[in-house]
Design a protein around this motif. Structure first.
Motif, PDB file in Angstrom:
ATOM      1  N   GLU A 554       0.753  -1.075  -0.085  1.00 46.58           N
ATOM      2  CA  GLU A 554      -0.093  -0.107   0.060  1.00 46.58           C
ATOM      3  C   GLU A 554       0.842   1.255   0.189  1.00 46.58           C
ATOM      4  O   GLU A 554       1.876   1.428   0.777  1.00 46.58           O
ATOM      5  N   MET A 589      -2.698   0.371  -4.316  1.00 50.60           N
ATOM      6  CA  MET A 589      -2.127  -0.929  -4.120  1.00 50.60           C
ATOM      7  C   MET A 589      -1.050  -1.494  -5.202  1.00 50.60           C
ATOM      8  O   MET A 589      -1.723  -1.361  -6.277  1.00 50.60           O
ATOM      9  N   LEU A 612      -8.701  -2.838  -5.441  1.00 52.66           N
ATOM     10  CA  LEU A 612      -8.969  -3.699  -4.190  1.00 52.66           C
ATOM     11  C   LEU A 612     -10.015  -4.820  -4.310  1.00 52.66           C
ATOM     12  O   LEU A 612      -9.613  -5.786  -3.538  1.00 52.66           O
ATOM     13  N   MET A 615      -7.634  -7.696  -4.275  1.00 52.14           N
ATOM     14  CA  MET A 615      -6.589  -7.901  -3.416  1.00 52.14           C
ATOM     15  C   MET A 615      -6.526  -9.326  -2.733  1.00 52.14           C
ATOM     16  O   MET A 615      -5.380  -9.961  -2.925  1.00 52.14           O
ATOM     17  N   ALA A 790     -13.414  -7.569  -0.547  1.00 49.47           N
ATOM     18  CA  ALA A 790     -12.476  -6.559  -0.403  1.00 49.47           C
ATOM     19  C   ALA A 790     -12.694  -5.926   1.057  1.00 49.47           C
ATOM     20  O   ALA A 790     -11.703  -5.328   1.612  1.00 49.47           O
ATOM     21  N   ASP A 808     -10.858   0.670   4.913  1.00 49.91           N
ATOM     22  CA  ASP A 808     -10.718  -0.208   3.594  1.00 49.91           C
ATOM     23  C   ASP A 808     -11.823   0.091   2.665  1.00 49.91           C
ATOM     24  O   ASP A 808     -11.819   0.332   1.512  1.00 49.91           O
ATOM     25  N   ARG A 811     -10.753   3.305   0.993  1.00 51.80           N
ATOM     26  CA  ARG A 811      -9.755   2.854  -0.255  1.00 51.80           C
ATOM     27  C   ARG A 811     -10.644   2.178  -1.315  1.00 51.80           C
ATOM     28  O   ARG A 811     -10.491   2.521  -2.525  1.00 51.80           O
ATOM     29  N   LEU A 812     -11.859   1.484  -1.149  1.00 50.71           N
ATOM     30  CA  LEU A 812     -12.496   0.638  -1.978  1.00 50.71           C
ATOM     31  C   LEU A 812     -13.235   1.996  -3.172  1.00 50.71           C
ATOM     32  O   LEU A 812     -13.075   1.656  -4.056  1.00 50.71           O
ATOM     33  N   SER A 815     -11.126   3.471  -5.287  1.00 51.72           N
ATOM     34  CA  SER A 815     -10.414   2.657  -6.530  1.00 51.72           C
ATOM     35  C   SER A 815     -11.514   2.699  -7.604  1.00 51.72           C
ATOM     36  O   SER A 815     -11.177   2.140  -8.761  1.00 51.72           O
TER      37      SER A 815
END
Length: 838
Positions: A554, A589, A612, A615, A790, A808, A811-812, A815
């Protein structure tokens, strides 16, 4: 397209028409063909196996084959599978089935399932495969194959007739006609060979010409086995080729071999013949060296083999051929050393190249180098000097490497491995400044004066030589990992939906090389086999790199020339220097394998950005250590975004058509089995799907005796084909036209404005955008309550109120790809954040 196909089939029947004649007939039957009717006919029919073009005329294959009964033998394999070989008895039927969509039929015309032509894994020959049990009790027995209701019927044959005189004469005439024209399709120029006056043609071209000459001879009775017919015509067959009886097939194989080698390696005919002799001779020696005759004859044979290799182009081609076919060098090394040991030093130079390559490939690099050094004395044979230069580069001697390449007269403008080696070392040819005065103590700690110790032997700092060390490892992959690199590149290209032409470019990337070095284990081999060549500090650094695994990182902080990363698997934090920032930002990522150099980290093989949702797949692949799985997840990260239907299947449109016996009966069956009648011949099938409780999965339209289905995925196409086969067993499938998003771009957009989606739907159409936006809004609402991998299986709503999962979730959302040129409607991170209160 379907209209042209149906009318063309009806017009042709058993006739053969040139495209101009067929276009005129189609227009007379009211088919609109636009401004270029001949071009339209050629474009639509040229790539369909239902039609065949020979002698510039088009024939309709099913009509031509209708009424002809072919005899062959069903084969039962040891593992219980049953199949029908296509060659030679079913050559013409095999052509028809290449596009699929042909049914296996009962003698009464009812369908039993689909037929397909595939390649036999053992020999690459085409075989005909049907539904399970399709050849029950017919294995290893004579059978007949005939057209029934635009499908094929296979039945037991008690006996097979002899070839009639008319049939033998037709095949003889067909052979003479095919061999005299381009319809021979042999694909080989024999004009400059001993076979220049011989006649050759393929089995299928002979049969097509024979059908054209006298179709009645085929339709009168069952056609015997094709080899029997060919023999009756005074001919003989070898694989898919036909020639006059008594033809020299061994000579043809020799010619094919030589011409293939010449084309593959850019050799002239004489060089290719010498290469063929060397390949065969060394192979014989590798199998049984004791088979050579005694003393004088033995020496003469070895000398002749050595002379065959004593050409730089031939010796390079010999090595490349064995690399391509994946020969085990251990099987060749003794034979190669035997040939390289002939007494005449001048004539064994090329054989020395082959022997040195074999020794290197089996881990005996020191012996290979010694052999090359001895041969290079007073000898400027290019491949010898180039291989020796590689060893000098491994030892860190840039000046010596350049000197050898200059002796080999390497041309920087030509390219190739030798030029790449020159580029590798040229930056290290100038030694760094002295580390001390001549009479000072040497900084190495030896206690000796600098002039007696390291003066003139200075090396660049290890951190500056580290890129060179990694390039040495990549060069090792170029020799020892050719097949592994090709496999990794092919996997990435296939999964990433790249063109086949991209594979060669991928092979040359540091990304593919690092998969082979790391997961493929070649870095261990490099360290072991080059330990005695590398400078001590480089050997220690390479051994340290062996311990470093690929991981998922990351991005925590970005600076112009460096990034700070957190290893998702271990939690370790590192700073990678000398990087190009590109599109990297905090929270991205990255998949990669940064390597330690002194107290820094460098990413010589680069990074791959990972979304994500991928991942967990990436982490699973990394845990497996399997190079194929790692290449797969890299390919998935390269793949363009995929639009899915409500079942989660990739969008791929199909228009499937059937011929039905009775329109009213078919309509009654559809309504009686769950299709809703929407009037005007439209019938709709709805059912619960993965992401929608009541989704439209197929629409069918009945127009007379033609039934047409529209679906939006390959899976739904298979589903509706099976459903129609069950509900309407007498229906005959007439075609399956399929296309993906963008496949028909511009078909109806002559001005080039806007992207056209299959079926004539334009992304610029407000109605289309409105529907897509409505679908996307509904999908977003469902997504908020879906279990997301994810997020550890939690839903976005659950993650939004969880302090840990919220990170998280952010982040998702970051993305998610926004709308773009090929995707004007996409999930909106802003809308989702508003719904979640973020």
């Amino acid at each position: 397209m379907q209209t042209v196909i149906e009318h063309a089939a009806a017009i042709l029947g058993v006739r053969a028409l040139v495209p101009e004649e067929l276009a005129d007939e189609l227009i007379k039957h009211g088919v609109e063909l636009g401004d270029d009717p001949v071009g339209i006919v050629g474009e639509l029919l040229g790539d369909l196996s239902e039609f065949y073009l020979f002698d510039e005329a088009i024939v309709h294959v099913p009509s031509q084959l209708d009424g002809i009964v072919w005899c062959t033998t069903a084969v039962a394999t040891p593992d219980g599978d049953e199949m029908l070989p296509v060659e030679p008895d079913l050559s013409l039927i095999g052509w028809w089935l290449m596009d699929g969509g042909v049914k296996l039929m009962n003698s009464d015309g009812t369908s039993l399932g689909g037929l397909v032509v595939v390649e036999d894994d053992d020999f690459g020959n085409p075989i005909l495969v049907g539904p399970p049990g399709w050849l029950d009790e017919l294995g290893d027995q004579l059978v007949t194959v005939r057209v029934v209701n635009r499908g094929l019927c296979v039945e037991l044959a008690e006996t097979i007739p002899n070839a009639t005189t008319a049939l033998a004469d037709a095949v003889r005439a067909g052979f003479l006609e095919a061999a005299a024209t381009d319809e021979g399709f042999i694909g080989l120029d024999l004009s400059d060979t001993a076979l220049a006056d011989e006649r050759l043609a393929t089995v299928s071209s002979v049969l097509w010409q024979a059908l054209r000459i006298n179709r009645a001879a085929f339709a009168g009775d069952r056609v015997p086995r094709i080899d029997d017919v060919i023999a009756a015509a005074g001919l003989e067959r070898d694989f898919d080729m036909v020639a006059e009886a008594g033809f020299d097939w061994a000579q043809l194989q020799k010619v094919e071999r030589i011409k293939s080698l010449a084309q593959r390696f850019g050799l002239d005919e004489f060089q290719a013949e010498m290469l063929a002799v060397a390949l065969a001779g060394v192979e014989i020696l590798s199998i049984d060296a004791d088979a050579l005759p005694a003393s004088a004859d033995r020496t003469e044979i070895l000398a002749e083999l050595a002379m065959c290799l004593n050409d730089p182009d031939i010796s390079r081609a010999f090595v490349n051929q064995h690399t391509i076919v994946g020969t085990d060098p251990a099987a060749l090394v003794d034979a190669a050393l035997l040939v390289a040991g002939v007494p005449d030093r001048a004539s064994r130079t090329g054989a020395t190249v082959v022997a040195a390559w074999c020794l290197d490939m089996v881990g005996r690099a020191a012996e290979a180098e010694a052999l090359l050094i001895e041969s290079a004395r007073g000898n400027d044979f290019g491949p010898i000097l180039e291989m020796l230069a590689g060893y000098r580069a491994d030892r860190g001697d840039a000046v010596g490497t350049i000197a050898l390449l200059c002796r080999a007269e390497v041309d920087p403008d030509v390219g190739g491995p030798a030029v790449e080696l020159l580029r590798e070392v040229v930056g290290y040819a100038v030694r760094p400044a002295a580390m001390a005065g001549r009479n000072d103590r040497c900084p190495c700690g030896s206690g000796r004066k600098y002039k007696a110790c390291h003066a003139g032997k200075e090396r660049h700092a290890l951190i500056d030589r580290a890129p060179w060390l990694y390039r040495k490892a990549r060069r090792f992959v170029d020799v020892h990992g050719v097949r592994a690199s090709a496999e990794a590149a092919s996997t990435i290209a296939a999964i990433g939906r790249r063109r086949a032409s991209d594979i060669e470019q991928l092979i040359d990337t540091g990304l593919v090389a690092d998969i082979v070095l790391c997961e493929g284990g070649l870095l261990d081999d490099f360290c072991e086999q080059r330990d005695g060549f590398l400078p001590d500090d480089e050997a220690m650094l390479a051994a340290r790199w062996v311990l470093v695994e690929r991981s998922l990182f990351e991005v925590e902080h970005v600076q112009p020339d460096r990034i700070k990363l957190r290893d998702v698997r271990s939690g370790e934090r590192i700073e990678v220097t000398n990087v190009h920032q590109g599109a990297t930002q905090r929270g991205t990522m990255l998949l990669g394998r940064p390597l330690p150099v002194d107290d820094t980290w460098r990413a010589y093989s680069g990074f791959t950005m990972v979304s994500l949702p991928l991942m967990q797949h990436v982490l699973d692949a990394l845990d497996s250590g399997d190079p194929h799985r790692v290449a797969e997840v890299i390919g998935r990260s390269f793949a363009p975004p995929t639009i899915l239907n409500t079942d989660g299947e990739a969008i791929h449109f199909h228009t499937i058509t059937w011929d039905v016996d009775d329109e009213q009966a078919a309509a009654a069956v559809l309504v009686g089995h769950g299709f809703s009648d929407e009037a005007d011949g439209l019938y709709v099938l709805s059912r619960p799907t993965k992401n929608q409780p009541d989704a439209l999965v197929a629409s069918l339209r009945l127009a007379g005796t033609t039934l047409t289905a529209e679906v939006n995925s390959d899976e739904r196409a298979d589903e509706i084909i099976l459903l129609v086969a069950r509900l309407l067993p007498t229906a005959s499938m007439a075609g399956d036209d399929s296309w993906g998003l963008g496949d028909r771009e511009g078909d109806d957009d002559s001005d080039g404005d806007g992207a056209d989606i299959g079926g004539g739907l334009s992304m610029d159409d407000p109605a289309v955008l409105s529907v897509m936006t409505e679908v996307m809004l509904k999908y977003e609402q469902r997504w908020l309550d879906d279990s997301i991998p994810a997020l550890g299986g939690a839903t976005p709503r659950q993650a939004a109120v969880d302090p840990v999962l919220r990170v998280d979730l952010e982040r998702l959302l970051a993305s998610l790809p926004g709308p773009g040129p090929g995707l004007p409607v996409a999930m909106s991170a802003d809308r989702l954040r508003a719904e979640l209160g973020l």
